[in-house]
Each structure stands twice: as C-alpha cells, then as structure tokens.
Design a protein around this motif. Structure first.
Motif, PDB file in Angstrom:
ATOM      1  N   GLU A   1      39.030  56.352  43.224  1.00  0.00           N
ATOM      2  CA  GLU A   1      39.174  55.155  44.055  1.00  0.00           C
ATOM      3  C   GLU A   1      37.849  54.453  44.295  1.00  0.00           C
ATOM      4  O   GLU A   1      37.790  53.225  44.348  1.00  0.00           O
ATOM      5  N   GLU A   2      36.773  55.213  44.462  1.00  0.00           N
ATOM      6  CA  GLU A   2      35.472  54.588  44.734  1.00  0.00           C
ATOM      7  C   GLU A   2      35.044  53.672  43.591  1.00  0.00           C
ATOM      8  O   GLU A   2      34.527  52.577  43.818  1.00  0.00           O
ATOM      9  N   VAL A   3      35.256  54.120  42.365  1.00  0.00           N
ATOM     10  CA  VAL A   3      34.887  53.305  41.202  1.00  0.00           C
ATOM     11  C   VAL A   3      35.804  52.090  41.096  1.00  0.00           C
ATOM     12  O   VAL A   3      35.345  50.977  40.808  1.00  0.00           O
ATOM     13  N   MET A   4      37.092  52.280  41.353  1.00  0.00           N
ATOM     14  CA  MET A   4      38.027  51.165  41.262  1.00  0.00           C
ATOM     15  C   MET A   4      37.709  50.077  42.287  1.00  0.00           C
ATOM     16  O   MET A   4      37.900  48.881  42.019  1.00  0.00           O
ATOM     17  N   LYS A   5      37.230  50.455  43.466  1.00  0.00           N
ATOM     18  CA  LYS A   5      36.870  49.470  44.482  1.00  0.00           C
ATOM     19  C   LYS A   5      35.701  48.598  44.038  1.00  0.00           C
ATOM     20  O   LYS A   5      35.558  47.461  44.496  1.00  0.00           O
ATOM     21  N   LYS A   6      34.885  49.119  43.164  1.00  0.00           N
ATOM     22  CA  LYS A   6      33.723  48.381  42.679  1.00  0.00           C
ATOM     23  C   LYS A   6      33.961  47.806  41.280  1.00  0.00           C
ATOM     24  O   LYS A   6      33.014  47.519  40.548  1.00  0.00           O
ATOM     25  N   THR A   7      35.241  47.653  40.914  1.00  0.00           N
ATOM     26  CA  THR A   7      35.601  47.122  39.609  1.00  0.00           C
ATOM     27  C   THR A   7      36.515  45.910  39.772  1.00  0.00           C
ATOM     28  O   THR A   7      37.448  45.938  40.580  1.00  0.00           O
ATOM     29  N   THR A   8      36.253  44.857  39.015  1.00  0.00           N
ATOM     30  CA  THR A   8      37.076  43.647  39.035  1.00  0.00           C
ATOM     31  C   THR A   8      37.785  43.497  37.696  1.00  0.00           C
ATOM     32  O   THR A   8      37.148  43.557  36.642  1.00  0.00           O
ATOM     33  N   LEU A   9      39.110  43.316  37.754  1.00  0.00           N
ATOM     34  CA  LEU A   9      39.891  42.937  36.575  1.00  0.00           C
ATOM     35  C   LEU A   9      40.175  41.448  36.724  1.00  0.00           C
ATOM     36  O   LEU A   9      40.981  41.050  37.556  1.00  0.00           O
ATOM     37  N   PHE A  10      39.533  40.634  35.924  1.00  0.00           N
ATOM     38  CA  PHE A  10      39.489  39.189  36.157  1.00  0.00           C
ATOM     39  C   PHE A  10      40.693  38.493  35.529  1.00  0.00           C
ATOM     40  O   PHE A  10      40.899  38.535  34.330  1.00  0.00           O
ATOM     41  N   ARG A  11      41.487  37.809  36.421  1.00  0.00           N
ATOM     42  CA  ARG A  11      42.646  37.078  35.904  1.00  0.00           C
ATOM     43  C   ARG A  11      43.075  35.928  36.809  1.00  0.00           C
ATOM     44  O   ARG A  11      43.361  34.830  36.343  1.00  0.00           O
ATOM     45  N   LYS A  12      43.101  36.148  38.135  1.00  0.00           N
ATOM     46  CA  LYS A  12      43.702  35.213  39.071  1.00  0.00           C
ATOM     47  C   LYS A  12      42.658  34.550  39.961  1.00  0.00           C
ATOM     48  O   LYS A  12      41.466  34.872  39.906  1.00  0.00           O
ATOM     49  N   ILE A  13      43.136  33.645  40.810  1.00  0.00           N
ATOM     50  CA  ILE A  13      42.266  32.965  41.767  1.00  0.00           C
ATOM     51  C   ILE A  13      41.591  33.978  42.681  1.00  0.00           C
ATOM     52  O   ILE A  13      40.391  33.866  42.980  1.00  0.00           O
ATOM     53  N   GLU A  14      42.348  34.980  43.139  1.00  0.00           N
ATOM     54  CA  GLU A  14      41.774  35.987  44.017  1.00  0.00           C
ATOM     55  C   GLU A  14      40.628  36.728  43.342  1.00  0.00           C
ATOM     56  O   GLU A  14      39.648  37.102  43.997  1.00  0.00           O
ATOM     57  N   ASP A  15      40.734  36.941  42.025  1.00  0.00           N
ATOM     58  CA  ASP A  15      39.668  37.627  41.294  1.00  0.00           C
ATOM     59  C   ASP A  15      38.405  36.775  41.246  1.00  0.00           C
ATOM     60  O   ASP A  15      37.291  37.286  41.378  1.00  0.00           O
ATOM     61  N   PHE A  16      38.573  35.459  41.053  1.00  0.00           N
ATOM     62  CA  PHE A  16      37.423  34.562  41.060  1.00  0.00           C
ATOM     63  C   PHE A  16      36.734  34.574  42.420  1.00  0.00           C
ATOM     64  O   PHE A  16      35.496  34.666  42.509  1.00  0.00           O
ATOM     65  N   LYS A  17      37.512  34.473  43.483  1.00  0.00           N
ATOM     66  CA  LYS A  17      36.931  34.464  44.822  1.00  0.00           C
ATOM     67  C   LYS A  17      36.204  35.767  45.113  1.00  0.00           C
ATOM     68  O   LYS A  17      35.103  35.767  45.679  1.00  0.00           O
ATOM     69  N   SER A  18      36.809  36.878  44.718  1.00  0.00           N
ATOM     70  CA  SER A  18      36.204  38.186  44.968  1.00  0.00           C
ATOM     71  C   SER A  18      34.896  38.351  44.204  1.00  0.00           C
ATOM     72  O   SER A  18      33.874  38.776  44.767  1.00  0.00           O
ATOM     73  N   LEU A  19      34.900  37.993  42.908  1.00  0.00           N
ATOM     74  CA  LEU A  19      33.688  38.159  42.100  1.00  0.00           C
ATOM     75  C   LEU A  19      32.595  37.201  42.541  1.00  0.00           C
ATOM     76  O   LEU A  19      31.407  37.547  42.506  1.00  0.00           O
ATOM     77  N   ASP A  20      32.969  35.999  42.960  1.00  0.00           N
ATOM     78  CA  ASP A  20      31.970  35.057  43.462  1.00  0.00           C
ATOM     79  C   ASP A  20      31.258  35.640  44.681  1.00  0.00           C
ATOM     80  O   ASP A  20      30.030  35.536  44.809  1.00  0.00           O
ATOM     81  N   LYS A  21      32.014  36.254  45.581  1.00  0.00           N
ATOM     82  CA  LYS A  21      31.420  36.865  46.771  1.00  0.00           C
ATOM     83  C   LYS A  21      30.536  38.041  46.395  1.00  0.00           C
ATOM     84  O   LYS A  21      29.431  38.211  46.933  1.00  0.00           O
ATOM     85  N   VAL A  22      31.010  38.865  45.454  1.00  0.00           N
ATOM     86  CA  VAL A  22      30.228  40.022  45.026  1.00  0.00           C
ATOM     87  C   VAL A  22      28.901  39.586  44.414  1.00  0.00           C
ATOM     88  O   VAL A  22      27.844  40.166  44.694  1.00  0.00           O
ATOM     89  N   SER A  23      28.937  38.536  43.592  1.00  0.00           N
ATOM     90  CA  SER A  23      27.725  38.096  42.894  1.00  0.00           C
ATOM     91  C   SER A  23      26.649  37.596  43.854  1.00  0.00           C
ATOM     92  O   SER A  23      25.476  37.541  43.482  1.00  0.00           O
ATOM     93  N   ARG A  24      27.036  37.232  45.059  1.00  0.00           N
ATOM     94  CA  ARG A  24      26.067  36.753  46.045  1.00  0.00           C
ATOM     95  C   ARG A  24      25.524  37.869  46.927  1.00  0.00           C
ATOM     96  O   ARG A  24      24.614  37.629  47.734  1.00  0.00           O
ATOM     97  N   ASN A  25      26.092  39.076  46.787  1.00  0.00           N
ATOM     98  CA  ASN A  25      25.716  40.148  47.718  1.00  0.00           C
ATOM     99  C   ASN A  25      25.249  41.438  47.054  1.00  0.00           C
ATOM    100  O   ASN A  25      24.914  42.384  47.764  1.00  0.00           O
ATOM    101  N   VAL A  26      25.263  41.497  45.723  1.00  0.00           N
ATOM    102  CA  VAL A  26      24.786  42.708  45.044  1.00  0.00           C
ATOM    103  C   VAL A  26      23.593  42.371  44.159  1.00  0.00           C
ATOM    104  O   VAL A  26      23.266  41.204  43.954  1.00  0.00           O
TER     105      VAL A  26
END
Length: 673
Positions: free
Chosen positions: A337-362
């Motif tokens: 689960e820990e690895v899955m929480k830090k993994t993005t499967l990119f497909r939908k609007i929610e994935d874009f929003k999530s990855l955009d936020k991650v890219s600004r904080n890691v």
C-alpha cells in the motif's frame, strides 16, 4: 367587468317580468289548444299583437347580449390564464436542475379567478434569491448540425460565463467548466427506460450522441459514466494544461493552446445537457449525463443494464464506449500500500490534479514508460524542473523514446530532445522491484541499477475495459483485446462498441484496436450513425498525434510499428514546422479537428520541380516515414509536417506498391520553404 354588472342589475327586473309574461302566454295557449288548430299558436306567438310579443323580443335580446358578454368574458379569462400559466412554466423551466433537485419543487398556484388575476401575477414574479438561470432543460440547445462532424462538436461555447449568484453552490454555473466533483449523481432520478443508452462518458460517447441527434433530432440519449465529470477531451491532460501560467488551472481546467487561444477541456457547458429525470418527458429529446454511476451487469436478451446501486435501465439501442484503464507494473502492485500511495496511474482529470499537486511538493518524480503518454509527461514535467527544483526521471525498456513506434534512428533523436527538456533518461531499464524506505521509493532494475525517487508515474499502456463482456456474453478478441465487432462496429443486433474498447474490422488494414482521440471521434460518430440505421462500414482512417512540447510533434495514420520495414525522407525544418506554428495556422489546438475526411485530389501537380535534398544523419527537422508490409504502405508518420493528412490517407487507401517512396514523399511538399 364592473360596467357589465351595473347594467345587469338595472335590466334584471325587466327580464324577470318578461319571463313571467312569457310563461303565462304559454299556459294560456295550452288551455285553448283543444279548440284552436295546432298552427295558430305558432302564428300568434310570432306575429300576434299585444299578447307578450314585445316582451319576448326584449327577452331574446337580453339573452343574446348576455351570451355575447359571457363569451367575451370567458375568452379574456382563458387567454389571461393561459398567458400566466405559460409565464409560470417558463419561469420554472429556466431554473437550473441543481436547484430543482436540491430543494422541494415550488408548487404551481391554482388557476386564479378574474378578481385574483392581478395578485397572482405578482406572486409569479421571479424570486430574488433564485440561482442564475441556464437554458431551459426541457428545450436544450441540441439542434442537429448540418453534418455530424467533430470540428464543431468539440468547440466550447464562445459566450463568456456570467458571474454566479451568492448562493451558487446549489446551481451549476453557466460556464464550460464544472465545479470540482461535478453535479451530485445521487440527486438525479434515474429514468427506467431510454431509447439510446451510451455506456461511458468519454469522447466516443459524446461523438455518438451528437451523431444520433444530428440524424434523429428528437432522439433521447442517456450517457452513463462512472466519472464525476461530463464528457471532456483527454489530450490536454498530458499536453497543454501543463504549460498554463494560470495557478488555478486545476480548478478551471481552461488552457491555452499552442496558438495562444484559450478553451476548456469540456466539450460542452452544463446547459448543453438536460436533467436525466426530465429526459423521458422532453418533447424535443436531448442528451442527459448520469455521472458517478457504474454499469455492473448487462442483460443482452432483456435489453437492460444494472447499475452499481442495483438500479435497472432498459434500452432500445446501446453503445458500449467504456474506454480503458491504465496498466500497472506487477512489481508495483505487489509492493504494498505504501508504494501504491506514491504511484500515479495517469488517465483522468483527478489524475492530472493529483500529479500537478505532487509535482509542486516533492523533489523527484520518476516516469516509467517510453511511449506517447510517458514521453509527453516527461517533457511537460521537465519544463517545471528548474522552477520547482524538481528532478524528473524517465525510464523504459526500449533503447529510445517511443521505441515501439519510431525507427531506431528517430527514436534516439527523440530521446536527445527529451533530455534537452531537463529530463534524466534511463533506457533499457527493466524494473525488478520497488520498495518504500525512509519515505522514499527505491526502484531496483534487473541490471543492478538503483533509482531513488519520491513519486512514480506508471505510463505503461492501457487495458481495454471489457468488464461487461462476461455478463453480456460478448466476445473479447484474444489478440488485440477489446470487444470484437464487425466493420459496422456492431457486437449484436442492437449493441455497438466504439473507442478504445472496440476491436473492429478495418476493411483496408484488417482487424485492429486503436487507442487515440481521433479514433474515438471517428468510431463514435460512425456508431451513432449506425444506431440510427446508416449501416456504414468503418473506412475512415483515423489519425493520432503526439507533441513533445510546442516545438516538436508528429501526426500518424495507419499501422505504425517499429518492427515493420520503414523508409524515411527528411528535410531541413523551418520556423513554421512546429506544433505551435501549425495550430496558429489552422486555428485549433486539437489537430484532428483541423484535418478532414476529404481525400487528396490531383496531388500529382506537386511532383514538379520538387528538389531532392540529401538526408543528414543528425538532421531530422521534418520528414515523412513510411511503414511497409509486403511492400505496401500501411502506415505513415508526418514528423513536424502538419495539415497533410488527407494525402497520407489516400496513399493508405489506395494500397499500391511504390517503386520510389522518395517520389511519394514529394506529395507532402516537405522540401518547400
């Protein structure tokens, strides 16, 4: 009306007296009827003097006047009531369906009397706290197009949105974009039956809905999607949205195209669709979208489906456009689960929003995959590497970027281009294991290399969503995946499949399955036409494109597989040979909208005086790559060559052998400045 009552009060006694005299005459006539011939009373009543004739005439006059007055009164009353009723209906229908479903419906006042007419009109004035009105749901803006082409379908409304009212949380704003989460799905009453049912809310469904409405203007179409948003285009999620200067882009989902024009990711604003619960009663039909609902079972014989909340919907005709789900690496799925929480499967609007936020904080993001999506995201995130002090790593098992599509020399050139965008590229990388240690992900490769990162983006392909195949008894192709359909995209007599999930028979290239935006448009449009009785086979070759930023891009058609023999013809690029310049010239950012279905006509004229330019190993500014099977061109890539797709389509359609492909390349005018 008061004047009428005054006159009546004055004439009433006289009318009663006249009526009494008339009754006495009748009784007198009856008593003497035995002595007088039957015809005499008639003559006496009509012409006889003094015996009540004058009073009878006055009585008849009064009765006639009363009838005329009553008719006038009735006409005016009915007309006034009808106008007030129509005003009331228009006022109610203009309210957004969000308000109608969130609050109890306002009861319609009973029909008023003439005395109450003025007061009723005051009551029917719009309430001051009413939400801003949309177009009436009962008569949506869904008039048929002259032709069901996507060029106009994908264009958002040009009108500027009006500002929402203070209590706009109960109403969908009249803008192209929706608030986060979209309309609440549970607030909608699901219709029990629909003539046209479209399963899936992507590009293929939207194209099919517009096509159905174009051929059947009164059609009632219901789209069921498990996403929380209405139909939207996916390409900007990995392209233009990442290059926006607007910090609120994840909320507005509006972006600037390479040509500088702004548009929304949504195909249409909310006012385009009607409320699902009003679909069956819509006189002119329409398109309704049921969001947040998943189809879990399909009864082909009973012509009905079951949703995840056990609701059943029957249909006359059905389209399956369920698309696909992103694949993941098994080593990541087994990592915990820990690895899955830090993994993005990119497909939908929610994935874009999530990855955009991650890219600004890691501090580090690793993209696994070297195909279209992986390379596009690598370049997009690479542009942010300097601004956000972000390390971007891309790894893939091939020798170069897009190695499964491009010939090796061009794949290597593309890899250098991706590196120049600030991306660290690791080729020939096979992931052996992934673990989470000290809040970091450690990716161990099979050759012993170790990569530490904060977040992983898995872009390793798409798995067609065929979950309904088992319950529906539909065939899934063993080679390509997806629902197996014929050339008319038909799986059963009243079931069609379009988009990523369709494994169709191409009458020119054989059985195929395509995962691109333009194919979703073309197949969805064709399926919609066939659902209304067109019976057309799939013949149009869809194109696809990929951009590595605004400066390098390509368009492709047919079968493009690097395992096939290829012939490439290149020329030196100019400033106009970029995706940005192409969109500025065509006026659209979705290039499949600018290319047409027309075949090239009389292209031979362009063969004259086209100079032959020597190809240099290090210069691949622009060119044409031909993919051959049995010496016949089955695929073409236009590298930084735009708006030439009709020519490529004609070459594939002809299916002829060419002795010299250098001469064929001249058809694309790649040597012209």
């Amino acid at each position: 009306m008061l004047k009428c009552r005054t006159v009546w009060k004055k004439l009433a006694p006289l009318a009663r007296a006249s009526s009494t005299v008339c009754r006495q005459n009748v009784r007198r006539t009856g008593l003497t009827s035995s002595r007088i011939p039957a015809c005499v009373p008639v003559a006496h009543m009509s012409t006889g003097p003094a015996g009540g004739g004058r009073e009878n005439q006055l009585y008849i006059l009064l009765v006639g006047a009363a009838c005329v007055g009553g008719a006038i009164y009735t006409y005016r009353t009915v007309k006034g009531d009808s106008q007030r009723y129509q005003d009331r209906i228009e006022e109610i229908s203009s309210r957004s369906y969000k308000r109608a479903t969130a609050e109890p419906a306002t009861p319609i006042q009973s029909e008023p009397s003439a005395v109450d007419a003025t007061e009723t009109e005051v009551i029917l004035e719009p309430e001051p706290e009413a939400a801003p009105s949309l177009e009436p749901e009962a008569a949506p803006s869904l008039e048929p197009e002259a032709a069901p082409s996507l060029e106009s379908e994908a264009a958002p409304s040009p009108e500027e949105p009006s500002p929402p009212a203070p209590d706009a949380e109960v109403a969908v704003p009249e803008t192209t974009e929706l608030p986060p989460g979209g309309p609440a799905p549970d607030s909608l009453k699901v219709p029990s039956h629909t003539p046209y049912l479209l399963i899936g809310g992507g590009t293929a469904s939207f194209a099919a809905a517009r096509s159905i409405r174009a051929r059947d203007p009164g059609a009632k179409v219901l789209i069921v999607t498990d996403e929380s948003d209405p139909p939207y285009m996916r390409p900007p999620l990995s392209k233009e949205l990442w290059f926006s200067d607007d910090p609120s882009v994840t909320e507005t989902l509006r972006f600037k195209q390479w040509n500088g024009k702004e548009r929304s990711i949504y195909f249409q604003p909310p006012s385009f669709y009607i409320n699902a619960e009003e679909l069956n009663g819509a006189e002119n039909g329409g398109v309704a979208v049921l969001t947040g609902k998943k189809v879990v079972h399909m009864d082909v014989r009973g012509n009905k489906i079951k949703l995840d909340d056990d609701t059943e919907i029957s249909y006359d005709k059905c389209l399956i456009a369920t698309g696909g789900v992103p694949r993941n690496l098994q080593v990541i799925e087994r990592a915990g689960e820990e690895v899955m929480k830090k993994t993005t499967l990119f497909r939908k609007i929610e994935d874009f929003k999530s990855l955009d936020k991650v890219s600004r904080n890691v501090k580090s993001i690793t993209i696994i995959g070297g195909g279209f999506l992986g390379s596009e995201l690598a370049c997009a995130l690479g542009r942010r590497s300097t601004e956000y002090d972000l390390e971007v790593v891309q790894m893939f098992p091939e020798k170069g970027n897009m190695g499964k599509v491009l010939p090796e020399y061009l794949s290597n050139w593309t890899t250098e281009k991706v590196k120049s965008e600030g991306v660290k590229v690791i080729s020939e990388a096979l992931v052996k294991s992934v673990v989470c240690k000290d809040d970091k992900l450690e990716i161990k490769l099979k050759d012993g290399r170790l990569v530490k990162t904060d977040h992983i983006v898995a872009a390793v392909g798409l798995e067609p969503n065929v979950d309904l195949a088992k319950s529906a008894g539909l065939e899934v192709d063993s080679d390509f995946g997806g629902f197996r359909v014929n050339a008319e995209l038909q799986a059963r007599s009243n079931i069609w499949v379009a988009g990523d999930a369709a494994c169709f028979y191409d009458i020119r290239l054989g059985r195929r399955r395509v995962e691109h935006h333009d194919h979703a448009v073309v197949s969805g449009r064709l399926a919609g036409e066939n659902m209304t009785g067109a019976n057309k086979p799939y013949w149009h070759q869809s194109m696809f494109w990929s951009d590595l930023g605004p400066d390098v891009g390509y368009e492709a058609i047919g079968i493009v597989d690097s395992s096939l023999p290829t012939v490439g013809v290149f020329a030196k690029a100019t400033a106009k040979d970029t995706p940005k310049a192409a969109t500025e010239k065509s006026g659209t950012g979705i290039r499949s909208e600018s290319e047409t279905e027309d075949t090239a006509t009389s292209p031979v004229a362009s063969l004259t005086l086209a100079p032959t330019v020597e190809q240099h190993q290090d210069e691949y500014g622009k060119g044409v790559i031909f993919y051959l099977r049995d010496k016949v061109v089955v695929g073409i890539i236009l590298w930084n060559v735009f708006n030439r797709m009709p020519i490529a389509r004609k070459i594939i359609k002809d299916g002829e052998e060419h002795a010299d492909l250098n001469e064929v390349a001249k058809l694309f005018n790649i040597h012209d400045d």
